[in-house]
Structures are given as C-alpha cells and as structure tokens.
Write an enzyme that holds these catalytic residues in place. Structure first.
Site, short mmCIF file in Angstrom:
data_model
loop_
_atom_site.label_atom_id
_atom_site.label_comp_id
_atom_site.label_asym_id
_atom_site.label_seq_id
_atom_site.Cartn_x
_atom_site.Cartn_y
_atom_site.Cartn_z
N LYS A 118 -9.05 -2.40 11.34
CA LYS A 118 -9.33 -3.53 10.57
C LYS A 118 -8.41 -4.62 10.85
O LYS A 118 -7.53 -4.64 11.27
CB LYS A 118 -8.90 -2.89 8.84
CG LYS A 118 -9.53 -1.70 8.57
CD LYS A 118 -9.32 -1.42 7.14
CE LYS A 118 -7.47 -0.77 7.28
NZ LYS A 118 -7.28 -0.02 6.16
N SER A 173 -7.87 3.84 7.54
CA SER A 173 -6.49 3.37 7.52
C SER A 173 -6.51 2.86 8.94
O SER A 173 -6.50 3.49 10.16
CB SER A 173 -5.53 4.48 7.29
OG SER A 173 -4.08 3.99 7.71
N ASN A 174 -5.39 1.77 9.20
CA ASN A 174 -4.95 1.24 10.36
C ASN A 174 -3.63 2.17 10.67
O ASN A 174 -2.54 1.70 9.76
CB ASN A 174 -4.59 -0.04 10.55
CG ASN A 174 -5.85 -0.98 10.50
OD1 ASN A 174 -6.87 -0.62 11.02
ND2 ASN A 174 -5.66 -2.53 10.41
N ASP A 231 -4.81 -3.36 0.97
CA ASP A 231 -3.58 -4.38 0.50
C ASP A 231 -3.53 -5.57 1.28
O ASP A 231 -2.47 -6.20 1.11
CB ASP A 231 -2.50 -3.50 0.31
CG ASP A 231 -1.86 -3.14 1.90
OD1 ASP A 231 -2.68 -2.68 2.43
OD2 ASP A 231 -0.63 -3.44 2.13
N ASP A 246 -7.87 2.40 1.71
CA ASP A 246 -6.81 2.04 2.71
C ASP A 246 -5.83 3.25 2.43
O ASP A 246 -5.68 3.69 1.04
CB ASP A 246 -6.25 0.76 2.55
CG ASP A 246 -4.97 0.46 3.49
OD1 ASP A 246 -5.14 1.19 4.52
OD2 ASP A 246 -4.18 -0.23 3.28
N LEU A 247 -4.86 3.47 3.14
CA LEU A 247 -3.65 4.44 3.01
C LEU A 247 -2.32 3.62 2.39
O LEU A 247 -2.03 3.82 1.31
CB LEU A 247 -3.51 4.98 4.16
CG LEU A 247 -2.35 6.38 4.19
CD1 LEU A 247 -2.98 7.22 3.28
CD2 LEU A 247 -2.17 7.09 5.62
N GLY A 248 -1.82 2.69 3.22
CA GLY A 248 -0.45 2.21 2.83
C GLY A 248 -0.56 1.28 1.84
O GLY A 248 -1.37 0.28 1.69
#
Length: 197
Positions: free
Chosen positions: A141, A107-108, A166, A6-8
């Site tokens: 997601k 990523s969302n 996360d 994931d990104l964030g």
C-alpha cells in the site's frame, strides 16, 4: 460487503519507538540519534514487498543507520514494535463475519514480523477470512495494484468494500481505486464508527 482491515495501529497497537529504544540499548547509541537516522525508505519498502531477505534488510538498515548490531539484536528490537491487541476490533471483525460479511486483513509487513505476530496474537487469524501480506504479494500500500488484486481475488467491487487504515497515504490510495476508506486515528475510531451505523 467486504471489510478490509490494516494490521498495525488498527488491530494491533504498534510503536516504532520501542524498536529504536531496544536498538539504542543494544548499541549504546543515543535514542535521539537513532530517531534522526531511521527512515522508512527504499530498503524498508523493498523488504515489505519481499524483494530482499530479512538478513539483507537487517544488514542494509544497520549500514544506513551505522548500527553495530548482531542479527539477533536487530531482530529482537524489530519485534519490540508490537504492543497489544485491540480486542474491541477483533470483536467487531468476528461480528461482521457472523453477519455474513467477508473480513480480510491487508498489511504492509515483512517476513520477520510474520514469524512473531501470528503466534503472539492467534485471535487475528481466527477473526479474518484471509490475511493479505505485502511481502507475499510483491506490492505494498498505497500502490493501486494491491487494492485491485484483493478486490479481484475476493470477488467484490470497490463499491462493496470498506477499508480501515491508520496511514493517510494508504487511505488516499484505496479511495483512488473507489474504495470507501476510514482513517483510523486511535483505538476508538473503529468501535465509534460501527456504533454510528
């Protein structure tokens, strides 16, 4: 192996309080009020699926939150979410690729943010074989289809895949598809996990 990150709050630290803080400064609405009225609801989800434009998103969210902001003020606040890169995760991603593994980001996100972070953090693009973004896929997601599409396009089975995120809902969604998933709770989760392998 296929490694999905994931990104964030996995590769980049993000903080929504910074967004609300900036909007509070612009609007003079107390931060506590904005914290109560900010909801990651259907408008937010539609934006992440690419179903509405940035302008529509800003307009609808401002309406929902009674926020008297210009589009420029809205976007300035929206980009304040990004705090800093996690270089230790970038190092791990690069090392995995050197070892012959496939490394992708899932990523969302939304168009507004993608006008910002790729330029701000070019290391992400360099460390990933491919970046999968919800707004381009028309899915987000934890919808099962988003995981299935990544597996199919990447040519890996769920059993050959490891996913880091996360958000517990996203983890549960991936696990329901048979993907081994690790919930990232802080910036030590990923380095510590790899140190134990």
């Amino acid at each position: 192996m296929l490694y999905i990150f994931d990104l964030g709050n996995v590769i980049v630290d993000i903080d929504f309080r910074r967004v609300l803080g900036a909007w509070s400064d612009f609007s003079r609405i107390p931060l506590a009020e904005l914290q109560k009225s900010f909801v990651m609801g259907e408008t937010f989800h539609r934006h992440e699926r690419g179903e509405i434009s940035d302008e529509e998103f800003a307009s609808q969210l401002c309406h929902e939150m009674s926020l008297p902001l210009s589009y420029e003020q809205f976007t300035t606040g929206w980009q304040a979410i990004f705090v800093a890169l996690r270089p230790e995760v970038i190092d791990i991603m690069n090392r995995l690729r050197e070892q012959g593994h496939r490394v992708v980001v899932l990523s969302n996100t939304n168009r507004l943010h993608t006008t910002y972070w790729p330029e701000q953090y070019p290391e992400i693009q360099s460390a990933a074989d491919r970046i999968w973004l919800s707004q381009d896929m028309g899915m987000r997601k934890p919808e099962p289809g988003i995981y299935q599409k990544v597996l199919k396009e990447e040519g890996f089975s769920a059993e050959q895949t490891l996913f880091f995120d996360d958000n517990a809902d996203n983890i549960n969604g991936a696990e329901a598809c048979g993907i081994t998933s690790i919930l990232v709770t802080d910036n030590r989760t990923i380095p510590d996990w790899f140190a134990r392998q």
